[in-house]
Design a protein around this motif. Structure first.
Motif, PDB file in Angstrom:
ATOM      1  N   VAL A 160       0.864  -1.192   0.000  1.00 33.16           N
ATOM      2  CA  VAL A 160       0.000   0.000   0.000  1.00 33.16           C
ATOM      3  C   VAL A 160       0.897   1.239   0.000  1.00 33.16           C
ATOM      4  N   PHE A 161       0.270   2.399  -0.098  1.00 32.37           N
ATOM      5  CA  PHE A 161       1.029   3.650  -0.079  1.00 32.37           C
ATOM      6  C   PHE A 161       1.724   3.832   1.272  1.00 32.37           C
ATOM      7  N   ASN A 205     -13.026   5.832  -8.799  1.00 25.71           N
ATOM      8  CA  ASN A 205     -13.654   4.943  -7.823  1.00 25.71           C
ATOM      9  C   ASN A 205     -15.049   4.496  -8.230  1.00 25.71           C
ATOM     10  N   LEU A 249     -13.254   1.111 -10.838  1.00 22.22           N
ATOM     11  CA  LEU A 249     -12.820   0.289  -9.711  1.00 22.22           C
ATOM     12  C   LEU A 249     -13.746  -0.896  -9.478  1.00 22.22           C
ATOM     13  N   THR A 307      -6.146   9.993  -7.627  1.00 25.48           N
ATOM     14  CA  THR A 307      -5.402   8.763  -7.410  1.00 25.48           C
ATOM     15  C   THR A 307      -6.255   7.543  -7.731  1.00 25.48           C
ATOM     16  N   SER A 314      -6.867   3.453  -7.537  1.00 23.56           N
ATOM     17  CA  SER A 314      -6.525   2.352  -6.641  1.00 23.56           C
ATOM     18  C   SER A 314      -5.662   1.320  -7.363  1.00 23.56           C
ATOM     19  N   PRO A 315      -4.681   0.753  -6.664  1.00 20.17           N
ATOM     20  CA  PRO A 315      -3.921  -0.333  -7.280  1.00 20.17           C
ATOM     21  C   PRO A 315      -4.786  -1.578  -7.513  1.00 20.17           C
ATOM     22  N   ASN A 316      -5.972  -1.588  -6.913  1.00 19.42           N
ATOM     23  CA  ASN A 316      -6.851  -2.755  -7.057  1.00 19.42           C
ATOM     24  C   ASN A 316      -7.793  -2.668  -8.250  1.00 19.42           C
TER      25      ASN A 316
END
Lengths: 350, 208
Positions: free
Chosen positions: A88-89, A290, A294, A325, A327-329
């Motif tokens: 995570v960040f 998002n 996402l 930003t 999400s990496p997901n």
């Protein structure tokens, strides 16, 4: 046109051959291609490798780095205790400014920590590999947003009433440090400074407080980074037109505006922004990272992307982007679906 | 009416005046319950509404909450079970991996202002801690906050853990990137886009 030419044309409000493709792609790309998420965010060769692999598949019109810089490296250089989990960040575990007496200490800190040097090396490697054909953008943050990292967001917000001198003094010492790091980024090869004004957006802070506390230090940094050769692109969420914030942004030496949308409900229609700024400046789109991207299907993502592109069709000085930003997901098939729509869209300049 | 003056003083963030007026009303024999509800709790509802409609911002909400809390401190020694019955217990926290607390703090303050017992677990909280706190405090609602899109999936883990624990507690979620669709997807009982909405939703869930 190559990517550098396409982005330059859009920034200068000149005709382009297709939609310039400049999303905030860093987190998902680091996740998809990084040896680890952390390494891809922070570490020289690992960072370069992840971005080059992403560029090869997605054909973005820029490389975007910097989440590790603004989330961890800068706060850590300024004496916050920061942890760097693998996936995570970075997380700020402890802030560093407890009172106005701490401000003098902050002013004397050396920003060029080992982690900073490794990050700058990553930029340098990318610059060499990209050979000027794809520009490099770096996420960056304002003195006020840095101040919230160092002091704590609630504390800084209340300081505006209870301790305004601290808010002003802290930003005053952060301005030269902010410029110093920005200068190093530009010297290593960053072309575009994506200037994040997260905490001073009109969702959180009144325009009056923005004017009284934030405008001056932000203007100093943005103007100097432009003078040093970067294209500066402020990013802010919320109703920047309705609140008059955009008028203050437009007084700075900047090259584009990236309107964010912190929530679905506060999304700014970029046509509204275009009506306000006319042909004075480039505008980035703000598809919600998002929403369907996402949690939807590739078909839903494609439809949403087409709707954004249709809304912007023909707009001079337009660059496709996401609102903030990612999400990496985000499922890779969703990111690919969005990207396909952008690359295949039939663009006609107005 | 002096109790309404207390509410006005909260809204304009005048902590000194809030304390002074609360003391005056207590000395004058005004019902404690009335001072609490019409003076302090209603004030925070007004503040929340002004935040939602964009006429107040985060610094003002925090300062108003501080003024309200100062008034509440004056009332506390006079509160009895009859005067102020708890509206229920809420566990609140920012989920694991996320250290943002500004939204959570606002929601917690407003929930306290609305007469709920709030157990604030803080930030970076995992499923186990939420479940444990919900059981220990016999909570009616667990409220999860996240600001990072990367930590949103943790909400799903926590909601699942709470269901698996078999405790009769509702879950609500919130935070800038969170949506109603996401809440439905992960099986949460509710979602709110802002702090006043979270209070209203929690009121309904606790009363059900």
């Amino acid at each position: 046109m190559n990517a550098a030419e396409r982005m330059k044309a859009a920034i200068n409000l000149e005709p382009v051959d297709r939609v310039p493709n400049g999303p905030f792609y860093e987190a998902p790309i680091c996740q998809y291609y990084g040896s680890s998420f952390r390494a891809a965010l922070l570490e020289d060769q690992a960072m370069a490798d992840a971005h080059l692999a992403g560029l090869d598949e997605f054909k973005f019109d820029w490389v975007m780095v910097g989440m590790g810089l603004i989330g961890g490296i800068i706060p850590e250089a300024l004496d916050c205790r920061v942890s760097y989990p693998e996936d995570v960040f970075p997380i700020i575990e402890e802030t560093t400014v407890k009172s106005i007496e701490d401000v003098a200490r902050i002013a004397k800190l050396d920003m060029f920590t080992k982690r900073m040097e490794r990050f700058l090396k990553g930029v340098s490697i990318l610059k060499k590999e990209l050979k000027g054909e794809v520009p490099i953008a770096c996420e960056y943050i304002s003195p006020f947003t840095i101040a919230t990292r160092l002091r704590g967001t609630n504390e800084i917000m209340m300081d505006m009433y209870e301790n305004p001198e601290l808010v002003r003094d802290l930003q005053e010492v952060l301005v030269p440090l902010n410029i110093e790091v920005g200068k190093a980024l530009i010297e290593e090869g960053v072309d575009y400074i994506f200037y994040g004004a997260d905490m001073e957006c009109p969702i959180l802070l009144s325009p009056e407080h923005y004017k009284n506390f934030v405008d001056e230090p932000t203007t100093k940094v943005c103007n100097e980074l432009t003078r040093l050769g970067a294209k500066v692109l402020p990013h802010m969420c919320g109703s920047i037109v309705e609140t008059g914030i955009v008028d203050m942004l437009m007084k700075m030496d900047i090259h584009g505006i990236m309107p964010g949308n912190l929530t679905q409900e506060t999304v700014l229609d970029i046509r509204e922004l275009k009506e306000k700024v006319g042909d004075k400046i480039c505008i980035f789109d703000n598809i919600n990272p998002n929403g369907p991207l996402l949690i939807g299907t590739p078909e839903e993502v494609a439809a949403e992307t087409r709707a954004h592109l249709e809304n912007a069709k023909g707009m001079s000085g337009y660059i496709f982007s996401t609102a903030g930003t990612s999400s990496p997901n985000i499922p890779k098939e969703n990111y690919l679906a969005m990207n396909r729509e952008v690359l295949n869209f039939q663009w006609i300049d107005e | 009416m002096a109790v309404k003056d207390i509410a006005e003083a909260v809204v304009v963030m005048d902590r000194v005046k809030v304390v002074e007026l609360v003391k005056t009303e207590i000395a004058a024999g005004t019902e404690i319950d009335e001072i609490l509800n019409a003076g302090l709790i209603d004030a925070m509802d007004i503040v929340g509404q002004k935040f939602s409609d964009g006429s107040l911002f985060v610094p003002e909400m925090l300062m108003a909450a501080k003024a309200m809390k100062a008034g509440l401190e004056e009332l506390k020694p006079h509160l009895s079970a009859g005067a102020a019955v708890s509206r229920g217990t809420v566990i609140i926290g920012t989920v694991k991996g996320d250290l943002h607390d500004i939204g959570k703090n606002l929601v917690a303050l407003m929930m306290e202002g609305a007469g709920m017992d709030v157990v604030d677990l803080g930030v970076d909280i995992d499923a186990e801690k939420f479940v444990k706190a919900a059981i220990e405090h016999n909570a009616g609602v667990v409220a999860l906050s996240a600001l990072l899109t990367t930590t949103m999936p943790t909400m799903e883990t926590i909601v699942a853990a709470i269901k698996e624990a078999g405790i009769a507690v509702k879950t609500i979620i919130g935070g800038a990137p969170v949506t109603a669709a996401f809440a439905d997807q992960i099986g949460a009982d509710g979602f709110s886009a802002d702090a006043p909405g979270a209070v209203e939703l929690t009121r309904k869930l606790l009363a059900a």
